[in-house]
Motif scaffolding. Structure first.
Motif, short mmCIF file in Angstrom:
data_model
loop_
_atom_site.label_atom_id
_atom_site.label_comp_id
_atom_site.label_asym_id
_atom_site.label_seq_id
_atom_site.Cartn_x
_atom_site.Cartn_y
_atom_site.Cartn_z
N LEU A 1 0.91 -1.18 0.08
CA LEU A 1 0.05 -0.01 -0.01
C LEU A 1 0.85 1.39 0.10
N LEU A 2 1.90 1.26 0.68
CA LEU A 2 2.99 2.29 0.90
C LEU A 2 3.48 2.53 -0.47
N ILE A 3 3.78 1.69 -1.43
CA ILE A 3 4.39 2.15 -2.73
C ILE A 3 3.43 2.14 -3.79
N GLY A 4 2.05 1.82 -3.59
CA GLY A 4 1.11 1.94 -4.57
C GLY A 4 0.88 0.63 -5.33
N PHE A 5 1.40 -0.34 -4.83
CA PHE A 5 1.23 -1.59 -5.71
C PHE A 5 -0.14 -2.28 -5.79
N ASN A 6 -0.50 -2.39 -6.85
CA ASN A 6 -1.91 -2.86 -7.10
C ASN A 6 -1.75 -4.32 -7.73
N PRO A 7 -1.98 -5.41 -7.13
CA PRO A 7 -1.83 -6.81 -7.64
C PRO A 7 -2.71 -7.21 -8.69
N THR A 8 -4.02 -6.70 -8.68
CA THR A 8 -4.69 -6.77 -10.01
C THR A 8 -4.18 -6.31 -11.11
N ARG A 9 -3.91 -5.02 -11.10
CA ARG A 9 -3.08 -4.53 -12.25
C ARG A 9 -1.70 -4.99 -12.61
N PHE A 10 -0.83 -5.64 -11.54
CA PHE A 10 0.05 -6.46 -12.02
C PHE A 10 0.00 -7.96 -12.55
#
Length: 245
Positions: free
Chosen positions: A229-238
């Motif tokens: 969350l801190l780095i804005g990582f979205n697993p769905t988009r990835f």
């Protein structure tokens, strides 16, 4: 009385695997009704599902299933879900075929083989109780049972990270904190439940001890989520970006 040898045990495992593969070619011999019930229990009452493991040991003298219906149904469900993703986000026929095959063969089967092998090795090498009675035949975890555990754990994961994610994908693919938060929660719940069911599966075997080690990945997942969350990582988009660039 002659005690079973290691060679005999290996022969039994090979015969069981060959029997399973032969039954795949004979759909009429598969019990789809019982398998559907088992799938429902894994999603609603997994402890009930694993209580039937001991019944199977008593009646079939093996912990693993001798019916490939679970693998067949799950593979079909994964293929259908992957096809839905391809129809929505795909960019061509052959790339879609590759995506469907990757979902079934790589994500479900091959990675499942690897996880099952790791769990099988860990259980037999470090978690098996040693009997002090030299006349007692020590039991070991069957590799096929370890793969059954993976399949059982994969079903709720599939429902969350294939079906629910697909339904929510228009929202999850937005660029923003709420979408990132929702996606991380979805993946954290799905992956944590996968490892929880792994723990139940290995914990159902009376010859194993300290099976709580199968819960340790959940702690790692909970530690990773705030960082994501801190780095804005979205697993769905990835993940969708890997399949549908």
């Amino acid at each position: 009385m002659q005690l079973p040898t290691a060679q005999g045990a290996r022969s039994g495992r090979n015969a069981s695997l060959l029997h399973l593969l032969r039954r795949i070619l004979k759909p009429k011999q598969m019990d789809f009704e019982y398998t559907s019930w088992m799938m429902l229990q894994l999603c609603t009452s997994p402890k009930t599902a694993y209580r039937h493991t001991s019944y199977h040991k008593q009646t079939k003298n093996q912990w693993s299933r001798d019916d490939p219906a679970f693998v067949v149904i799950t593979s079909g469900l994964v293929a259908v879900a992957a096809t839905a993703y391809c129809l929505t986000y795909g960019h061509g026929f052959w790339s879609s075929v590759w995506a469907v095959l990757s979902a079934v063969v790589l994500d479900f089967l091959l990675i499942g083989f690897a996880i099952a092998t790791a769990g099988w090795f860990l259980a037999n090498k470090f978690l098996r109780q040693q009997s002090m009675n030299q006349h007692h035949v020590e039991q070991s975890v069957e590799w096929m049972y370890a793969f059954d555990v993976h399949c059982n754990s994969y079903l709720p994961l599939f429902l969350l990270l294939y079906v629910v994610q697909f339904l929510l994908s228009p929202l999850l693919l937005w660029r923003g904190f709420f979408s990132t938060l929702l996606s991380n929660i979805l993946y954290a719940v799905g992956l944590s439940y996968y490892h929880y069911l792994n723990w139940l599966g290995y914990g159902a075997l009376p010859m194993l001890q300290r099976t709580e080690v199968f819960l340790w990945p959940i702690a790692l997942i909970l530690l990773v989520v705030p960082f994501a969350l801190l780095i804005g990582f979205n697993p769905t988009r990835f993940v969708l970006g890997l399949y549908f660039k």
